[in-house]
Design an enzyme around this catalytic site. Structure first.
Site, PDB file in Angstrom:
ATOM      1  N   LYS A 160       4.041  -3.363   0.251  1.00 23.51           N
ATOM      2  CA  LYS A 160       4.361  -2.197  -0.597  1.00 23.51           C
ATOM      3  C   LYS A 160       5.272  -1.254   0.186  1.00 23.51           C
ATOM      4  CE  LYS A 160       2.007   1.296  -3.486  1.00 23.51           C
ATOM      5  NZ  LYS A 160       0.684   1.821  -3.917  1.00 23.51           N
ATOM      6  N   SER A 217       0.001   1.973  -8.902  1.00 23.35           N
ATOM      7  CA  SER A 217       1.350   2.097  -8.414  1.00 23.35           C
ATOM      8  C   SER A 217       1.840   0.876  -7.653  1.00 23.35           C
ATOM      9  CB  SER A 217       1.472   3.331  -7.507  1.00 23.35           C
ATOM     10  OG  SER A 217       0.667   3.192  -6.357  1.00 23.35           O
ATOM     11  N   SER A 252      -4.611   2.062  -7.487  1.00 20.44           N
ATOM     12  CA  SER A 252      -3.295   1.430  -7.406  1.00 20.44           C
ATOM     13  C   SER A 252      -3.270   0.006  -6.888  1.00 20.44           C
ATOM     14  CB  SER A 252      -2.354   2.273  -6.551  1.00 20.44           C
ATOM     15  OG  SER A 252      -1.810   3.296  -7.330  1.00 20.44           O
TER      16      SER A 252
HETATM   17  N1  GLN Z   1      -2.517   6.064 -10.961  1.00 16.23           N
HETATM   18  C1  GLN Z   1      -3.112   6.993 -10.040  1.00 16.23           C
HETATM   19  C2  GLN Z   1      -2.171   8.131  -9.785  1.00 16.23           C
HETATM   20  O1  GLN Z   1      -1.203   8.208 -10.450  1.00 16.23           O
HETATM   21  C3  GLN Z   1      -3.493   6.287  -8.769  1.00 16.23           C
HETATM   22  C4  GLN Z   1      -2.348   6.013  -7.899  1.00 16.23           C
HETATM   23  C5  GLN Z   1      -2.727   5.337  -6.627  1.00 16.23           C
HETATM   24  O2  GLN Z   1      -3.826   4.809  -6.476  1.00 16.23           O
HETATM   25  N2  GLN Z   1      -1.837   5.428  -5.664  1.00 16.23           N
HETATM   26  O3  GLN Z   1      -2.383   8.968  -8.956  1.00 16.23           O
END
Ligand code: GLN
Length: 465
Positions: A79, A154, A178
């Site tokens: 990532k 994400s 995410s």
């Molecule tokens: N979707 C969540 C957010 O927008 C989690 C994102 C993540 O785990 N990095 O914060």
């Protein structure tokens, strides 16, 4: 033989036994990326030269009779919020465009020491803020199962890369879901370890008390192997990290808790049916299903979006036009040009919620509710050994469907944010498909430091399903 269909374990064994070269494995994956990533866009940067050089080094090591690492020759996608020395690391943000970190994240160092082959940097929502990769400054990733849908986020690029056969393994980060949410939407295994089990050194910070690095794989055994490589000894460069034990646990006789708050109205019937199938499989495996209650579940989203944004506002203050990447006049103009809309929204929210006069009403209150959510899990883990629940309320949604409605987007994290708030391990496991062929998943949550139990049950379930 199509080398891109092999598991990490198979690649490692074949490379170690000389049945295939690491170079051939790397070339096969690079060719597949070359042929198919144009339509999926899992990668922001393919590490073609570095991957081939790393593969050649593994082959030379084998020729010389040296001992090979546990991921010898295995391609791993990373990532793009994890620092890779000398290799562009953007966090999918314009503000970091052109930045090449002078060091490797601890997890990247450990992958290299395990003889893994880093194949590229994957797409994400900018600074890992989002649930669909649509917040990437470089365009969204598409779900390999249906190109009109998101892979989740994400870590959508990492999940899509593994689902599409670009790499058998990938690293993601999970602050509020995410890893688990995109794993569920792409039909792969994804795990968020116990907070502190994996070093965060070199993971670009979003919300430091919630962020954890974790594995993606096409099966549990591979995810487990990657977990072992990236956790390991305590990292003195991350004071919150610790060395976790890996005692194997027998799954027979375990009590599996089904939290009623995760299974009520609003849950897609296909997702509910997947949990039901997994529950039955647990029973066949000799586990006992019990109902448990996590009463503060509905408070998870507002709590998470206060804690995460306050920490993000503080962490993102470092992008001030003097240290990294983009420079457009002064700090204010650089930030205005460099950050996307969602990142700005989070900074504004977090700054407001922790400002004088409001912090007691918002941030401090959220910390108190965070404590209640932790207590919910403590109580539930008195009545059961592991929680079984859905990872997501619905299968993969269409690109554009929620992009203009942040609250709808935030609500897709309702079943994942609680594990981050409580610091406990969680894993998403594929569990069948919808009638139209979209992946379904189930989530296993365990008590803190019982990552081995989560993985053992996941592996047994995977076999039974
Ligand atoms: N979707 C969540 C957010 O927008 C989690 C994102 C993540 O785990 N990095 O914060």
């Amino acid at each position: 033989m199509d080398l891109t269909t092999l598991t990490a374990r198979e690649i490692r064994d074949k490379v170690a036994q000389g049945g295939v070269t690491a170079r051939a494995v790397a070339e096969a994956h690079l060719a597949r990326i070359q042929a198919e990533d144009g339509k999926i866009h899992a990668f922001l940067h393919v590490m073609q030269a570095e991957a081939l050089a790393a593969a050649d080094a593994v082959d030379a090591k084998r020729k010389a009779g040296a001992r090979l690492g546990p991921l010898a020759g295995v391609p791993v996608a990373i990532k793009d919020n994890l620092c890779t020395k000398g290799v562009p690391t953007t966090c999918a943000s314009k503000i970091l465009e052109g930045w090449r970190p002078p060091y490797d994240a601890t997890v990247v160092e450990r992958l290299k020491a395990a003889d893994a082959v880093l194949i590229g940097k994957t797409n994400l929502d900018e600074f890992a803020m989002g649930s669909s990769t649509e917040n990437s400054a470089y365009g969204p990733t598409k779900n390999p199962h249906d190109l009109t849908r998101t892979p989740g986020g994400s870590s959508g690029g990492s999940a899509a890369a593994v689902a599409a056969g670009f790499a058998p393994l990938a690293l993601g980060s999970d602050t509020g879901g995410s890893i688990r949410q995109p794993a569920a939407l792409c039909g792969v295994v994804g795990m968020k370890p116990t907070y502190g089990a994996v070093s965060r050194y070199g993971l670009i910070a979003f919300a430091s008390s919630l962020d954890q690095v974790g594995p993606f794989a096409r099966n549990v055994e591979d995810a487990w192997e990657l977990m072992k490589v990236i956790s390991g000894p305590r990292d003195p460069r991350d004071q919150t990290s610790f060395e976790m034990g890996w005692k194997r646990e027998d799954v027979k006789g375990l009590r599996i808790g089904l939290p009623k708050e995760y299974l009520g109205a609003g849950l897609d019937p296909a997702c509910a049916a997947a949990v039901d199938r997994a529950r039955k499989a647990c029973e066949v495996l000799g586990m006992k299903a019990v109902e448990v209650s996590l009463p503060n579940t509905a408070q998870g989203i507002p709590t998470y979006y206060l804690v995460a944004t306050v920490e993000a506002a503080s962490n993102l203050a470092r992008y001030d036009a003097t240290h990294f990447g983009l420079r457009k006049g002064d700090a204010a103009h650089t930030r205005g040009a460099g950050f996307g809309a969602e990142v700005k929204r989070r900074i504004a929210l977090g700054t407001f919620a922790s400002s004088a006069g409001y912090t007691d009403a918002y941030y401090v209150k959220a910390l108190k509710v965070r404590r209640l959510i932790l207590q919910d899990f403590d109580a539930a883990f008195g009545a059961c050994d592991l929680v079984l629940c859905p990872p997501v309320p619905a299968p993969a949604f269409k690109i554009g469907e929620k992009a203009s409605d942040p609250v709808q987007m935030y609500l897709s994290d309702v079943f994942t944010v609680t594990a981050n708030l409580a610091g406990i391990p969680g894993l998403a496991l594929p569990c069948g498909k919808t009638a139209s062929g979209l992946p379904l998943g189930v989530q296993l949550l365990g008590p803190a430091q019982r990552d081995a139990r989560v993985l053992a049950v996941a592996q047994a379930l995977e076999g039974a399903l």
